[in-house]
Design an enzyme around this catalytic site. Sequence first.
Site, short mmCIF file in Angstrom:
data_model
loop_
_atom_site.label_atom_id
_atom_site.label_comp_id
_atom_site.label_asym_id
_atom_site.label_seq_id
_atom_site.Cartn_x
_atom_site.Cartn_y
_atom_site.Cartn_z
N LYS A 1 -2.03 -1.93 19.28
CA LYS A 1 -0.57 -1.92 19.45
C LYS A 1 -0.01 -3.34 19.44
O LYS A 1 0.98 -3.62 18.76
CB LYS A 1 -0.22 -1.18 20.75
CG LYS A 1 1.26 -1.10 21.04
CD LYS A 1 1.57 0.03 22.01
CE LYS A 1 1.27 -0.26 23.44
NZ LYS A 1 2.20 -1.19 24.11
N ARG B 1 3.11 -7.51 16.30
CA ARG B 1 3.19 -8.90 15.82
C ARG B 1 3.13 -8.96 14.29
O ARG B 1 3.70 -9.86 13.68
CB ARG B 1 2.09 -9.73 16.48
CG ARG B 1 2.39 -10.00 17.97
CD ARG B 1 1.13 -10.27 18.76
NE ARG B 1 1.35 -10.72 20.13
CZ ARG B 1 1.55 -9.93 21.19
NH1 ARG B 1 1.60 -8.61 21.04
NH2 ARG B 1 1.71 -10.44 22.41
N GLY C 1 8.14 -2.49 26.00
CA GLY C 1 8.37 -3.80 26.63
C GLY C 1 8.02 -4.94 25.69
O GLY C 1 8.71 -5.96 25.64
N SER D 1 1.29 -13.57 31.54
CA SER D 1 1.91 -12.56 30.68
C SER D 1 1.92 -13.03 29.24
O SER D 1 2.55 -14.02 28.89
CB SER D 1 3.35 -12.28 31.14
OG SER D 1 4.05 -11.60 30.11
N GLN E 1 3.38 -11.44 26.94
CA GLN E 1 4.72 -11.19 26.38
C GLN E 1 5.63 -12.38 26.62
O GLN E 1 6.40 -12.76 25.73
CB GLN E 1 5.30 -9.92 27.00
CG GLN E 1 4.52 -8.67 26.60
CD GLN E 1 5.05 -7.40 27.20
OE1 GLN E 1 5.96 -7.42 28.03
NE2 GLN E 1 4.47 -6.28 26.80
N ASP F 1 -4.13 -3.32 30.88
CA ASP F 1 -3.70 -1.97 30.49
C ASP F 1 -4.80 -0.93 30.71
O ASP F 1 -4.54 0.28 30.61
CB ASP F 1 -3.25 -1.96 29.02
CG ASP F 1 -2.05 -2.86 28.81
OD1 ASP F 1 -1.31 -3.10 29.78
OD2 ASP F 1 -1.86 -3.34 27.68
N LYS G 1 4.93 -2.00 34.85
CA LYS G 1 4.64 -1.52 33.50
C LYS G 1 5.53 -0.30 33.21
O LYS G 1 6.55 -0.15 33.86
CB LYS G 1 3.15 -1.17 33.37
CG LYS G 1 2.23 -2.38 33.59
CD LYS G 1 2.39 -3.42 32.50
CE LYS G 1 1.45 -4.60 32.71
NZ LYS G 1 1.72 -5.69 31.79
N ARG H 1 2.04 1.74 37.86
CA ARG H 1 0.72 2.33 37.59
C ARG H 1 -0.21 2.28 38.80
O ARG H 1 -1.14 3.09 38.88
CB ARG H 1 0.08 1.64 36.37
CG ARG H 1 0.76 2.01 35.07
CD ARG H 1 0.16 1.34 33.86
NE ARG H 1 0.83 1.80 32.64
CZ ARG H 1 0.79 1.17 31.47
NH1 ARG H 1 0.08 0.06 31.35
NH2 ARG H 1 1.42 1.65 30.43
N ARG I 1 -0.41 5.78 29.27
CA ARG I 1 -1.75 5.46 29.79
C ARG I 1 -2.11 6.34 31.00
O ARG I 1 -3.28 6.62 31.26
CB ARG I 1 -1.86 3.98 30.11
CG ARG I 1 -1.60 3.13 28.87
CD ARG I 1 -2.28 1.80 28.84
NE ARG I 1 -1.73 0.99 27.76
CZ ARG I 1 -2.12 1.05 26.49
NH1 ARG I 1 -3.09 1.86 26.13
NH2 ARG I 1 -1.55 0.29 25.57
O1 SPQ Z 1 4.90 -2.98 25.46
P1 SPQ Z 1 4.56 -2.57 26.85
O2 SPQ Z 1 5.29 -1.32 27.21
O3 SPQ Z 1 4.79 -3.65 27.86
O4 SPQ Z 1 2.99 -2.21 26.81
C1 SPQ Z 1 1.87 -2.39 27.69
C2 SPQ Z 1 1.00 -1.07 27.54
O5 SPQ Z 1 0.43 -0.58 28.49
O6 SPQ Z 1 0.90 -0.60 26.42
C3 SPQ Z 1 2.21 -2.64 29.16
F1 SPQ Z 1 2.85 -1.72 29.73
O7 SPQ Z 1 1.02 -3.45 27.20
C4 SPQ Z 1 1.39 -4.83 27.25
C5 SPQ Z 1 0.42 -5.59 28.14
O8 SPQ Z 1 0.39 -5.07 29.44
C6 SPQ Z 1 1.34 -5.38 25.84
C7 SPQ Z 1 1.27 -6.87 25.78
C8 SPQ Z 1 1.50 -7.56 24.49
O9 SPQ Z 1 1.40 -6.94 23.41
O10 SPQ Z 1 1.77 -8.80 24.52
C9 SPQ Z 1 0.96 -7.64 26.88
C10 SPQ Z 1 0.75 -7.08 28.23
O11 SPQ Z 1 1.92 -7.24 29.00
P2 SPQ Z 1 2.22 -8.60 29.83
O12 SPQ Z 1 3.44 -8.26 30.65
O13 SPQ Z 1 1.02 -8.82 30.66
O14 SPQ Z 1 2.49 -9.67 28.89
#
Ligand code: SPQ
Length: 503
Positions: free
Chosen positions: A95, A100, A168, A241, A243, A390, A417, A421, A463
């Site tokens: 995913k 990306r 997210g 993070s 993200q 995750d 999340k 969770r 999840r």
């Molecule tokens: O996109 P989303 O909803 O935040 O997805 C999740 C998941 O469980 O599929 C988290 F809820 O994954 C994130 C992951 O936890 C995907 C991600 C990424 O692609 O950069 C990074 C992680 O989040 P974070 O907040 O730690 O950066």
Amino acid sequence: SDPVMWHDIFLTNRDAVLRILDAFRGDLDALRAAIDTGDGHHMLGVFTRARVAREHFSKILARRAYVDAMHSNDLIYLAQPGGTLSGQIRVPGDKSISHRSIMLGSLAEGTTEVEGFLEGEDALATLQAFRDMGVVIEGPQHGRVTIHGVGLHGLQAPPGPIYLGNSGTSMRLLSGLLAAQPFDTVLTGDASLSKRPMNRVAKPLREMGAVIETAAEGRPPLVIRGGQRLTGMRYEMPMASAQVKSSLLLAGLYAAGETAVTEPAPTRDHTERMLRGFGYPVAVHGSTATVESGHKLTATHIEVPADISSAAFFLVAASIAEGSELLLEHVGINPTRDGMLRVCRAMGADITLLNEQNSGGEPVADLLVRYTPSLSGTVIEGELIPTLIDEIPIIAVLAATANGTTVIRNAEELKVKESNRLDIMVNELTAMGVSLEGTDDGMIIEGGKPFHGAQIDSRLDHRIAMSFAIASLAAETPTEILRAGCVDISYPTFYQDLARLQA
Ligand code: SPQ
């Protein structure tokens, strides 16, 4: 319908109707010119957008608003205990990498081909966002996507708010990218995404010069004002993070000077790897990743590996269901994502890595997993956490079947999340008779004792739904999962695959 009514409507709304007719005539002239000069790229753009529009109208006719989540929320999954899994499977594409690939492919110069793209709702939300901003994207068809990149400065203003569903990743990464565009954008999402914290990206982006408005307490929707001049900065992230890191690096592609992001613990580095794959320089020294503006992305070919976060459900399923043996093909084992493998091994699971290779900048392997009669508890904490963040819900299920105590610490991020969770896993595993307690930043599980089935509400968190489908294998009575259709977010064929592997 009634000609008199249309006569009245057109005369009453003269200016608006003339404006639309002019726009329509302009579109027809452009299409005529494209046919005349043989401009295939223009035609592909018109026809791709037309098909998406037709699908959109079909949803309206079926009374399914475009902004509705696409999955069916009322699906109930009834899981019988026991069963033995066998066979081989390539779970859907990663995913994080799928998101990306669309983003960087759109910003690249030239045509990017993607294979193994995840056709789940989250990644499709990102794909639709870039179509809304004028990028011609063909597919997905059996995981193949062709992106006609528009270059770093070629995005166009979307016709309305960009709806990102449950995702997210889409919202946070897009915030950084859109902060530097010449047009305004509004980013919205479903009920779950609308509760998730966005200040973690909005605040540092504002320090770079972005103008971003949020709803109360930094929640979506986000209004991003275009036309700002961003300046690079050095940023120490308060939380681990990927993200946040990725959002700032994407803003950094447009910011004056250098943008350097330091993380407290290693997080998934797909953005850095993929930027390099598109020929964009990224410097990584220790825990700091740095980009500077002024370079370009050049189209490339991307092969998305199978998602280790999806494979994780089958690693646990085969480990806990008696007599099981599964081969999981071409799974991404990036060291910033492989904490699940380390924990499974620490607990005594029987997992062998085969055919280890590099696939377009990402390490991959086939994973052979066999049932293990006696797993044992372990401690999961510190820098390991971001590498399996995750997977913690499904690790909690594994821990419930393992002898002894499993302690999970430093996982407070799980509270923000798609759902909380931590709380949900503690409550629902308790409902199944598992002995565990929640802590401020994790949980303590006393595993290895029998537990039973229960009625579990997924809270629309993919999840959570998948974790309890797997937990049911080790339960003594059937388990019923409510609102089970949310698996569409990251793994639309999850239940079919479970059935195919004879669970
Ligand atoms: O996109 P989303 O909803 O935040 O997805 C999740 C998941 O469980 O599929 C988290 F809820 O994954 C994130 C992951 O936890 C995907 C991600 C990424 O692609 O950069 C990074 C992680 O989040 P974070 O907040 O730690 O950066």
